[in-house]
Design a protein around this motif. Structure first.
Motif, short mmCIF file in Angstrom:
data_model
loop_
_atom_site.label_atom_id
_atom_site.label_comp_id
_atom_site.label_asym_id
_atom_site.label_seq_id
_atom_site.Cartn_x
_atom_site.Cartn_y
_atom_site.Cartn_z
N PRO A 191 0.22 9.65 -3.47
CA PRO A 191 0.76 11.00 -3.68
C PRO A 191 0.20 11.60 -4.96
N GLU A 192 0.32 12.91 -5.10
CA GLU A 192 -0.22 13.59 -6.28
C GLU A 192 0.53 13.21 -7.55
N ASN A 193 1.80 12.85 -7.44
CA ASN A 193 2.61 12.62 -8.64
C ASN A 193 2.69 11.15 -9.04
N TRP B 168 -3.98 -0.75 1.42
CA TRP B 168 -2.85 -0.93 0.51
C TRP B 168 -1.53 -1.03 1.26
N LEU B 169 -0.51 -1.43 0.52
CA LEU B 169 0.86 -1.45 1.01
C LEU B 169 1.72 -0.54 0.14
N LYS B 170 2.66 0.15 0.78
CA LYS B 170 3.61 0.98 0.04
C LYS B 170 5.02 0.46 0.31
N VAL C 27 11.77 5.26 -4.90
CA VAL C 27 10.58 4.90 -5.67
C VAL C 27 9.59 4.23 -4.73
N ASP C 28 8.37 4.77 -4.66
CA ASP C 28 7.30 4.17 -3.88
C ASP C 28 6.45 3.29 -4.79
N ALA D 155 5.45 5.91 -7.68
CA ALA D 155 5.79 7.34 -7.60
C ALA D 155 7.26 7.50 -7.24
N GLU D 156 7.94 8.44 -7.93
CA GLU D 156 9.31 8.78 -7.57
C GLU D 156 9.31 9.98 -6.63
#
Length: 415
Positions: A367-369, A383-385, A399-400, A413-414
């Motif tokens: 994500p961008e953030n 990858w894994l999230k 939270v990711d 990322a929140e």
């Protein structure tokens, strides 16, 4: 076993993730998983299939020197040709499957998978037959359990009393024949469906002295018995499932893929309530084994009310959001290390000791953030999230947590 795993604790849509210890973890297919912000998802670690081969024994050298030299040259030519052929074969085997090939594998295997799962279905339970009970293995004794834990202890092993009901008209009344048949299509059906073994030599109400949890389905005195009586969310036969509105491949690699088929079903049930139109998903995960064959490693069924504004083909994760594809070390992902790293991050960095659960999926996007954690990670987009969420209070943001294929957390990322 690793001492800490992200694990499922029940099947009632209020699951939460805890740190657990155990042996031989496996998961049964989840036939009805409904969407809500509180839906919890299990984390599963996969296994790996290995094979060995032997080289042919070389001929003896009881010949004249000239003949030996001639033979050696011939063998060298033969060996070179063999290596070239093997390399060609390896290249052919490792080539990715086409969309049509993946779809055909799905269609060739989906009914067999449902048939195996239906062994434990409520509709296939013969309630007219006398049920039987056995003490089956639960796990090893831990002093923290105390003495009043409602189980039977023998040495360091604990057993619990399980009731088995007869299965109506299975493909075979021989449990070994069942396993052999389903093994042609499904990787380790004993793990996926709890297919056990014949216990006819055990007296009813006695202990099955076998330290395994693969005992949901057993053979006994010429019959097949099951402990679990799930209500299937999808008919076994394709013709009864509804209108197909989506067929797509996900997470496809040279050695694995997920195929998802979504149906539009009218006047269908969701959590005991009837909805006019429901979107129902079947997801099968496939993996290529060491012999080049493809087998089903996992299956999921999930559904939600149909949304006409939603492009189901555009979803870049499975509609069921039930954890993504089956993960094994064959796929180049250290899932155990990744799940443990995510669990440690939650407790050590987010400082959440109370009940939580974690959804997970494979991803190639950030994500961008996102907050960058380290540059020392594998930048292959494999990858894994892991998504952290409070189990009951939903207090605080989700939270990711992103890990690479080696289990290194490199972004958070929140949201």
């Amino acid at each position: 076993m690793n001492e800490r795993k992200l694990n499922e604790t029940n099947d009632n849509n209020n699951e939460y993730t805890v740190k657990v210890e155990g042996v031989e973890p496996y998961r049964r297919p989840i036939w009805q998983r409904f969407f809500s912000s509180a839906a919890a998802v299990a984390v599963m670690a996969g296994g790996v299939v290995a094979a060995a081969y032997m080289l042919p024994k070389m001929s003896s050298s009881n010949h004249l020197a000239a003949q030996a030299e001639e033979q050696t040259e011939a063998e060298a030519v033969t060996e070179a040709a063999t290596e070239t052929a093997a390399e060609t074969a390896d290249t052919a085997v490792s080539a990715p499957l086409s969309n049509e090939e993946m779809k055909k594998l799905f269609e060739d295997n989906v009914n067999v998978y449902f048939e195996a799962a239906a062994l434990s279905s409520d509709t296939n339970t013969d309630y007219s037959a006398e049920p039987i009970q056995f003490w089956r293995y639960w796990g090893e004794y831990d002093e923290s359990l105390g003495d009043d834990f409602g189980m039977r202890r023998e040495g360091d092993s604990l057993y619990y009393l399980a009731t088995y009901y007869k299965v109506k008209e299975p493909r075979s009344n021989d449990i070994n024949e069942l396993k052999d048949y389903y093994s042609q299509y499904i990787y380790e059906p004993e793990r996926e469906f709890g297919l056990g073994f014949d216990v006819s030599d055990c007296a009813v109400d006695s202990v099955i002295h076998q330290p395994t949890r693969y005992l949901d389905i057993i053979g006994y005195n010429g019959g097949i018995y099951s402990t679990q009586h799930i209500v299937t969310a999808m008919p076994v036969n394709e013709a009864d499932r509804g209108e197909i509105i989506c067929d797509k491949a996900l997470y496809a690699t040279d050695d694995s893929f997920t195929w998802e088929r979504i149906y539009k079903v009218y006047n269908a049930d969701i959590g005991g309530q009837t909805v006019p139109v429901k979107a129902e998903s079947i997801q099968l995960d496939f993996e290529k084994l060491s012999d080049g064959s493809w087998k089903v490693t996992n299956g999921e069924v999930a559904g939600d009310e149909y949304n006409s504004s939603l492009d189901y083909y555009a979803l870049d994760t499975v509609f069921s959001n039930a954890g993504g594809a089956y993960i094994s070390s064959n796929m180049g992902i250290d899932f155990d290390k990744a799940s443990n790293a995510a669990s440690d991050y939650i407790t050590d960095v987010i400082h959440r000791e109370r009940a939580f659960y974690t959804l997970w999926e494979r991803t190639d996007k950030l994500p961008e953030n996102y907050e960058h954690i380290t540059d020392d990670y594998v930048k292959d987009n494999n990858w894994l999230k892991f998504t952290y969420r409070e189990a009951f209070t939903h207090d605080g943001p989700d939270v990711d947590i992103f890990t690479d294929s080696n289990g290194t957390i490199f972004a958070v990322a929140e949201r």
